[in-house]
Design an enzyme around this catalytic site. Structure first.
Site, mmCIF file in Angstrom:
data_model
loop_
_atom_site.group_PDB
_atom_site.id
_atom_site.type_symbol
_atom_site.label_atom_id
_atom_site.label_comp_id
_atom_site.label_asym_id
_atom_site.label_seq_id
_atom_site.Cartn_x
_atom_site.Cartn_y
_atom_site.Cartn_z
ATOM 1 N N ASP A 195 -42.500 -22.627 28.701
ATOM 2 C CA ASP A 195 -43.536 -23.415 27.820
ATOM 3 C C ASP A 195 -44.900 -22.357 27.591
ATOM 4 O O ASP A 195 -45.154 -21.751 28.841
ATOM 5 C CB ASP A 195 -43.928 -24.766 28.228
ATOM 6 C CG ASP A 195 -43.611 -25.809 27.467
ATOM 7 O OD1 ASP A 195 -43.393 -25.568 26.373
ATOM 8 O OD2 ASP A 195 -43.544 -26.867 28.027
ATOM 9 N N GLU A 199 -40.731 -35.061 19.743
ATOM 10 C CA GLU A 199 -41.070 -36.149 20.991
ATOM 11 C C GLU A 199 -41.661 -37.451 20.441
ATOM 12 O O GLU A 199 -42.563 -37.504 19.468
ATOM 13 C CB GLU A 199 -42.049 -35.175 21.975
ATOM 14 C CG GLU A 199 -42.529 -36.340 23.123
ATOM 15 C CD GLU A 199 -43.130 -35.462 24.189
ATOM 16 O OE1 GLU A 199 -43.248 -34.338 24.157
ATOM 17 O OE2 GLU A 199 -43.582 -36.361 25.285
ATOM 18 N N SER A 236 -44.944 -29.468 31.944
ATOM 19 C CA SER A 236 -45.005 -30.996 32.692
ATOM 20 C C SER A 236 -44.946 -30.478 34.071
ATOM 21 O O SER A 236 -45.408 -31.447 35.014
ATOM 22 C CB SER A 236 -43.588 -31.687 32.309
ATOM 23 O OG SER A 236 -42.836 -30.830 32.344
HETATM 24 O O1 KIV Z 1 -43.337 -29.813 29.278
HETATM 25 C C1 KIV Z 1 -42.206 -30.408 29.219
HETATM 26 O O2 KIV Z 1 -41.486 -30.707 30.023
HETATM 27 C C2 KIV Z 1 -41.818 -30.512 27.668
HETATM 28 C C3 KIV Z 1 -40.745 -31.482 27.512
HETATM 29 C C4 KIV Z 1 -41.047 -32.751 27.708
HETATM 30 C C5 KIV Z 1 -39.927 -31.173 26.253
HETATM 31 O O3 KIV Z 1 -42.447 -30.060 26.911
#
Ligand code: KIV
Length: 275
Positions: free
Chosen positions: A88, A186, A50
């Site tokens: 991520d 989610e 994100s």
């Molecule tokens: O990228 C992100 O911030 C996420 C969260 C919303 C779980 O994957």
């Protein structure tokens, strides 16, 4: 001799052991100062992809690169002492094959010091999750609405409604059996999130899911009201920082234009006094 406190970070297995216990507090962070603040309360600090939307102004997470994740991962690592830091895996860095996923996840772990990686996908990613876990890389899974698949899903809508619930439950079982230590769920109906939480032996971390999950996560810029391009229904704003920043910038601009800034207490004199 220095007696500074050793860093006692939570591990992936420590998070795994919290199944059914005290709810896991999780937030995203992308910078050192915010990571320090989040670390004071959080069990998991996620360097989410994100970051592309909330810090870099990108239209989706699809444009985020491995180098961006590593850069922000390094920054967050400087602020985290206790929480488990998860980074991520960005779109295109792990889907081609387990080998590709291992090569890139190993880079993330080695260069950022993260304790785990997160990747999106259910049953179709199970073999990759197993491959990484067997080679020493803890994996947090992410099912339900998986934003990197926005084009395939046709948008950011709720997943697992009606008969589609079986698909999400199957995804949950598959990633747990593959060895994920936790799973983000989610934007699914609350009853489905509760069913999955009851069925799995690993913690479920909800975002737009249910208060009954084993933990919750939000994008920190959303809950701080700093990113206000849009607000998903599941986001609660705990602060209104975009408005606060706007008001501060407005006050400063007014004072500059009126030549009332800098005020006498903010300027230096040549009388030799220490400044
Ligand atoms: O990228 C992100 O911030 C996420 C969260 C919303 C779980 O994957």
């Amino acid at each position: 001799m220095s007696h500074s406190a050793p860093r006692k970070a939570l591990s992936a297995s420590g998070i795994r052991a919290r199944k059914g216990g005290e709810p896991l507090v999780c937030l995203t962070a992308y910078t050192t100062p915010i990571a320090q603040i989040a670390d004071a309360e959080c069990d998991v600090v996620l360097v989410g992809d994100s970051v592309g939307m909330v810090l870099h102004g990108l239209p989706s997470t699809l444009q985020v690169t491995l180098d961006m994740m590593i850069l922000h991962g390094k920054a967050v690592a400087r602020g985290v002492r206790r929480a488990l830091m998860v980074v991520d895996m960005p779109f295109g860095s792990y889907e081609a094959s387990p080998d590709q996923a291992l090569r890139n996840a190993a880079r993330v772990m080695a260069e950022t010091g993260a304790g785990a990686v997160k990747l999106e996908g259910g049953r179709h990613m199970a073999a990759t999750i197993r491959f990484l876990v067997d080679r020493g890389i803890p994996v947090m899974a992410h099912i339900g609405l998986t934003p990197q698949s926005v084009n395939a899903l046709g948008g950011y809508g709720v997943q697992g409604k009606g008969a589609d619930a079986a698909r999400i439950r199957d995804d949950a079982r598959a990633v747990a059996e593959a060895g994920a230590f936790s799973v983000v769920i989610e934007k699914v109906p609350a009853a489905l999130a509760d069913t999955i939480t009851a069925e799995l032996a690993i913690p479920t971390i909800g975002i737009g899911a249910s208060a009954g999950c084993d933990g919750q996560i939000l994008v920190i810029d959303d809950m701080l009201g700093l990113f206000d391009a849009f607000k998903p229904k599941f986001v609660k704003r705990y602060a209104h920082l975009a408005a606060d920043v706007g008001a501060a910038v407005h006050s400063y601009a007014q004072e500059v234009r009126a030549r009332t800034f800098p005020a006498p207490e903010h300027v230096f004199t040549d009388d030799g006094a220490a400044s």
